[in-house]
Design an enzyme around this catalytic site. Structure first.
Site, PDB file in Angstrom:
ATOM      1  N   GLY A   1       0.808  -1.217   0.000  1.00 25.44           N
ATOM      2  CA  GLY A   1       0.000   0.000   0.000  1.00 25.44           C
ATOM      3  C   GLY A   1       0.837   1.261   0.000  1.00 25.44           C
ATOM      4  CB  CYS A   2       4.153   2.138   1.029  1.00 22.64           C
ATOM      5  SG  CYS A   2       3.566   2.201   2.722  1.00 22.64           S
ATOM      6  CD  GLN A   3       3.563   6.638  -5.452  1.00 26.21           C
ATOM      7  OE1 GLN A   3       3.912   7.580  -4.753  1.00 26.21           O
ATOM      8  NE2 GLN A   3       3.140   6.805  -6.674  1.00 26.21           N
TER       9      GLN A   3
END
Length: 138
Positions: free
Chosen positions: A50-52
């Site tokens: 969910g993190c770039q």
């Protein structure tokens, strides 16, 4: 754990920053204070989805029940946000981590309105992951 400020000192330090650029630099400085993360902790199970950016979070439970946090990111600002999150959760038990809503602290630090949507989503992903791991440890 790294020598990070407690919640109250964090709020004071942020309030002393006259503008967003200074706050941004302070966040990056906080990230630089995190202890290095070993290669053995850079495993898929510690990688936050969910993190770039790539973000790893490791949580351990001490004998006194308090959680200890280690983490890293390949992006300086994200690493700094991770340090802020760790400061807010430092010294808490799994149950206390689950119960604590850290979002008001981000509003108080005036971070929420300055983060890009992707950074805000990444921050939420970090908080969700910590709370989910705390639930397992509780």
């Amino acid at each position: 754990m790294a020598n990070l400020p407690d919640k109250q000192k964090l709020v004071r330090n942020f309030s002393r920053c006259p503008n967003w650029e200074e706050k941004y630099l302070y966040v990056i400085e906080l990230g630089g204070q995190l202890d290095p993360l070993s290669d053995e902790n850079r495993q898929e199970q510690n990688l936050i989805s969910g993190c770039q950016s790539q973000v790893w979070i490791v949580m351990n439970k001490a004998e006194n029940g308090q959680l200890a946090f280690l983490g890293d990111s390949d992006a300086a600002i994200v690493k700094g946000l991770l340090a802020v999150v760790f400061s807010l959760y430092h010294g808490l038990t799994a149950e206390e981590v689950i119960a604590l809503d850290v979002r008001p602290f981000f509003a108080e630090l005036e971070l929420s309105q300055h983060l890009t949507p992707s950074r805000s989503q990444g921050l939420e992903a970090m908080i969700r992951a910590i709370r989910a791991k705390a639930t397992i440890m509780a």
